[in-house]
Design a protein around this motif. Structure first.
Motif, short mmCIF file in Angstrom:
data_model
loop_
_atom_site.label_atom_id
_atom_site.label_comp_id
_atom_site.label_asym_id
_atom_site.label_seq_id
_atom_site.Cartn_x
_atom_site.Cartn_y
_atom_site.Cartn_z
N GLY A 1 -7.03 -6.82 2.55
CA GLY A 1 -6.72 -7.06 1.15
C GLY A 1 -7.95 -7.31 0.30
N ALA B 1 -9.85 -4.10 -0.13
CA ALA B 1 -9.11 -3.22 -1.04
C ALA B 1 -9.40 -3.57 -2.50
CB ALA B 1 -7.61 -3.32 -0.76
N GLN B 2 -9.38 -4.87 -2.81
CA GLN B 2 -9.67 -5.30 -4.18
C GLN B 2 -11.10 -4.94 -4.58
OE1 GLN B 2 -7.40 -7.20 -6.45
NE2 GLN B 2 -6.16 -6.00 -5.03
N SER C 1 0.43 1.01 -8.65
CA SER C 1 0.46 1.07 -7.18
C SER C 1 -0.94 0.99 -6.58
CB SER C 1 1.14 2.36 -6.72
OG SER C 1 0.40 3.50 -7.16
N SER C 2 -1.93 0.66 -7.40
CA SER C 2 -3.32 0.72 -6.95
C SER C 2 -3.60 -0.21 -5.77
CB SER C 2 -4.28 0.40 -8.10
OG SER C 2 -4.05 -0.91 -8.59
N ASP C 3 -3.04 -1.40 -5.79
CA ASP C 3 -3.33 -2.35 -4.71
C ASP C 3 -2.81 -1.82 -3.37
OD1 ASP C 3 -4.35 -5.03 -3.90
OD2 ASP C 3 -2.27 -5.31 -3.28
N ALA C 4 -1.58 -1.31 -3.38
CA ALA C 4 -1.01 -0.76 -2.15
C ALA C 4 -1.81 0.45 -1.68
CB ALA C 4 0.45 -0.38 -2.37
N LYS C 5 -2.19 1.31 -2.62
CA LYS C 5 -2.97 2.50 -2.27
C LYS C 5 -4.33 2.10 -1.69
CE LYS C 5 -0.12 5.69 -3.82
NZ LYS C 5 0.55 6.65 -2.90
N GLN D 1 -5.11 -0.72 -0.12
CA GLN D 1 -4.96 -1.27 1.23
C GLN D 1 -4.71 -0.15 2.24
OE1 GLN D 1 -2.89 -4.94 1.96
NE2 GLN D 1 -2.77 -5.42 -0.21
N GLU D 2 -3.97 0.86 1.83
CA GLU D 2 -3.75 2.02 2.71
C GLU D 2 -5.08 2.72 2.99
OE1 GLU D 2 -0.94 4.49 0.72
OE2 GLU D 2 0.74 3.09 0.98
N GLN E 1 -7.10 0.67 5.47
CA GLN E 1 -6.53 0.81 6.80
C GLN E 1 -6.86 2.17 7.39
OE1 GLN E 1 -4.74 -1.75 8.49
NE2 GLN E 1 -5.18 -0.34 10.18
#
Length: 214
Positions: A6, A9-10, A131-135, A137-138, A141
């Motif tokens: 997380g 990602a940020q 949806s940037s945060d989810a993208k 983190q993906e 990963q």
């Protein structure tokens, strides 16, 4: 010391200049506006009614149907994921103008196709921000999984060594950039991999060393 998916990602989003304000702190992204309100606003946009007038039932029904068509068109392009019953306030202007453009011919008016393309692009970009945060983190990963698959990373995604955090950030940003219509410098990704290789080669890299007892 380790860092999290997380956090990286940020950092990757900040590197790209993408907003990282939590959605809960952004009312315009979370407040939903009823379709009927968009429909009425589109009639005002077309000049069919004044801002203080109430539309006829026929005109209102027509515009509600046009809002649904606008939403369906965006949904077919994979742009939106919210339902068509209400629209995030951040996109009310785009939906209003798109609805007005779609209904223009019904009221003897014309519209510019280029305006429609521009408005759809604005919704697309804004939806990506949602949806940037989810993208992100993906993406982090995916970077980790790739390193594991290649036998480079021997740590888990739950305990990424802090010294390689910046390299992960650069590689994740490289994966994210096309989603936001951006480009990154390939040299940065190459240097990031070099730093990871250097870390892995260190005795203190965190790679388990087996002790043999006699």
């Amino acid at each position: 010391m380790t860092t999290s998916v997380g956090t990286i990602a940020q950092q990757a989003l900040r590197r790209l200049g993408v907003r990282v304000v939590p959605l809960d702190d952004s009312p315009t992204l979370t407040e939903m506006v009823p379709v009927a309100e968009i429909a009425t606003a589109a009639l005002v946009e077309l000049g069919v009614i004044a801002s203080d007038e109430t539309p006829s039932d026929t005109d209102q029904a027509l515009m509600v149907d046009k809002v649904a068509s606008v939403h369906a068109a965006l949904d077919a392009q994979g742009v939106v994921w919210w339902s068509g019953d209400a629209i995030p306030r951040a996109f009310t202007e785009e939906y209003t103008k798109l609805t007005a453009a779609m209904a223009a011919s019904s009221f003897g008016k014309s519209t510019d196709p280029q305006i429609v393309a521009m408005l759809e692009a604005r919704v697309r970009k804004g939806a990506m921000v949602l949806s940037s945060d989810a993208k992100a983190q993906e993406a982090v990963q995916a970077v980790h999984d790739d390193l594991v698959m290649r036998g480079i990373a021997r740590w888990t995604s739950l305990d990424i060594p802090e010294p390689v955090g910046n390299a992960y950030e650069i590689l994740a940003a490289d994966r994210l950039a096309p989603l936001f219509g951006m480009q990154t410098d390939p040299k940065d990704a190459a240097l990031a991999m070099v730093s990871i290789y250097r870390f892995v080669s260190l005795p203190s890299s965190g790679i388990p060393v087996q002790a043999v007892y006699f």
